[in-house]
Design an enzyme around this catalytic site. Structure first.
Site, mmCIF file in Angstrom:
data_model
loop_
_atom_site.group_PDB
_atom_site.id
_atom_site.type_symbol
_atom_site.label_atom_id
_atom_site.label_comp_id
_atom_site.label_asym_id
_atom_site.label_seq_id
_atom_site.Cartn_x
_atom_site.Cartn_y
_atom_site.Cartn_z
ATOM 1 N N ASP A 40 0.864 -1.171 0.000
ATOM 2 C CA ASP A 40 0.000 0.000 0.000
ATOM 3 C C ASP A 40 0.914 1.238 0.000
ATOM 4 O O ASP A 40 2.110 1.123 0.290
ATOM 5 C CB ASP A 40 -0.871 -0.049 1.265
ATOM 6 C CG ASP A 40 -1.588 1.245 1.525
ATOM 7 O OD1 ASP A 40 -2.223 1.758 0.586
ATOM 8 O OD2 ASP A 40 -1.509 1.750 2.663
ATOM 9 N N ASP A 71 -0.304 5.117 0.900
ATOM 10 C CA ASP A 71 -0.591 6.147 1.901
ATOM 11 C C ASP A 71 -0.713 5.538 3.292
ATOM 12 O O ASP A 71 -1.515 4.643 3.523
ATOM 13 C CB ASP A 71 -1.864 6.906 1.532
ATOM 14 C CG ASP A 71 -1.702 7.607 0.195
ATOM 15 O OD1 ASP A 71 -0.650 8.232 -0.001
ATOM 16 O OD2 ASP A 71 -2.603 7.511 -0.644
HETATM 17 C C1 XBP Z 1 -5.292 6.204 0.791
HETATM 18 C C2 XBP Z 1 -6.275 7.143 0.278
HETATM 19 C C3 XBP Z 1 -5.954 8.031 -0.829
HETATM 20 C C4 XBP Z 1 -5.348 9.399 -0.531
HETATM 21 C C5 XBP Z 1 -5.744 10.374 -1.602
HETATM 22 O O1 XBP Z 1 -4.942 5.292 -0.201
HETATM 23 O O2 XBP Z 1 -7.414 7.113 0.707
HETATM 24 O O3 XBP Z 1 -7.208 8.268 -1.376
HETATM 25 O O4 XBP Z 1 -5.802 9.945 0.690
HETATM 26 O O5 XBP Z 1 -5.251 10.004 -2.836
HETATM 27 P P1 XBP Z 1 -3.948 4.032 0.070
HETATM 28 P P2 XBP Z 1 -5.886 10.617 -4.193
HETATM 29 O O6 XBP Z 1 -3.818 3.817 1.556
HETATM 30 O O7 XBP Z 1 -4.664 2.904 -0.618
HETATM 31 O O8 XBP Z 1 -2.633 4.380 -0.603
HETATM 32 O O9 XBP Z 1 -6.323 12.027 -3.902
HETATM 33 O O10 XBP Z 1 -4.775 10.544 -5.221
HETATM 34 O O11 XBP Z 1 -7.078 9.761 -4.577
HETATM 35 MG MG MG Z 2 -3.029 3.113 3.434
#
Ligand code: XBP
Ligand code: MG
Length: 258
Positions: free
Chosen positions: A10, A12
């Site tokens: 993953d 974020d």
């Molecule tokens: C986490 C999220 C993402 C970011 C925003 O994603 O919810 O939506 O907060 O990204 P993950 P975008 O943990 O799956 O990486 O604005 O580019 O959609």
């Molecule tokens: Mg995440």
């Protein structure tokens, strides 16, 4: 159990602590540029984080926090436009170096690449956000260490649906039983598990206290030599930081989760 052949990360919360000081800041800059009087403070953003995906999060805010938006005919188009500006702002922020990788991430990715494991990203976030974060922190070449970037709108249903991890597996050409996922959130874990993946959870500031039932192991981070991880759920069998050997053992022990 087949050998470990691939790792699916993953982005974020897992690669970097980037929600409050990265995505949130970029959203607020994009809102200001668009002449909107919206401002997402940390507490509001914490609540908004229950919805994955930036465009989906904005729609949730409009529907559930504002009760709709007057005077906008094409709401999808409007959201797309403001979100594109948010992505620009986020990229600029990343390129200042303001958002470092979490401890141990660079070490583990480098080591896994050198060990010949296949690497993939499975993230709700936009592709360029993932590649820029890696390039900025580990150098441009690190992007080529990844066989697959499964990101954003490439699937119809975002996490907690399994689609993004299933897509990553197809693109890797591997079975779920040959891979491990690394996640930081309840929804991410649900997504990976529904795709059949054993999952290591490294909790982030945004996901502390969430339910991680079913994870292979729950840690406060990957740990580093000299700065060991803390076990929050499951059995790390005396290990102190996560490396490729540790992941091979975690993968081989097909024990029920924490
Ligand atoms: C986490 C999220 C993402 C970011 C925003 O994603 O919810 O939506 O907060 O990204 P993950 P975008 O943990 O799956 O990486 O604005 O580019 O959609
Ligand atoms: Mg995440």
């Amino acid at each position: 159990m087949p050998d470990l052949k691939g790792l699916i990360f993953d982005v974020d919360g897992t690669l970097a602590e980037n929600e409050q000081n990265g995505h949130r800041v970029a959203f607020n800059r994009a809102f200001a540029d668009a002449g909107l009087d919206w401002y997402w403070d940390e507490e509001t953003y914490d609540r908004l984080l229950r919805v994955f995906g930036g465009k989906e999060r904005m729609r949730y805010y409009i529907d559930d926090f504002l009760g709709g938006l007057e005077g906008v005919d094409d709401l999808d188009g409007f959201i797309r436009e403001v979100h594109a500006s948010k992505t620009e702002h986020y990229g600029r922020l990343l390129r200042t170096g303001a958002i470092p990788l979490r401890p141990g991430i660079g070490r583990l990715i480098r080591e896994a690449h050198e060990a010949g494991l296949k690497l993939a990203i499975a993230s709700t976030t936009t592709l360029t956000n993932a590649t820029t974060l890696l390039a900025q922190s580990l150098g441009d070449e690190s992007v080529t260490w990844f066989d697959v970037f499964a990101c954003g709108d490439v699937v119809a249903n975002k996490k907690p649906a399994p689609d993004i991890f299933l897509h990553a597996l197809v693109e890797l050409g591997l079975e779920a039983s040959e891979c491990l996922a690394v996640e930081d959130s309840h929804s991410g874990l649900a997504s990976a598990r529904a795709a059949g993946l054993r999952t290591l959870v490294t909790v982030s500031t945004s996901t502390l206290g969430q339910d991680f039932t079913g994870a292979a192991l729950v840690l406060d981070g990957l740990g580093e030599p000299g700065a060991p991880f803390m076990v929050l759920g499951g059995d790390a069998e005396g290990a102190r930081w996560v490396d490729v050997d540790f992941l091979r053992r975690l993968h081989a022990h097909n024990k029920p989760g924490a």
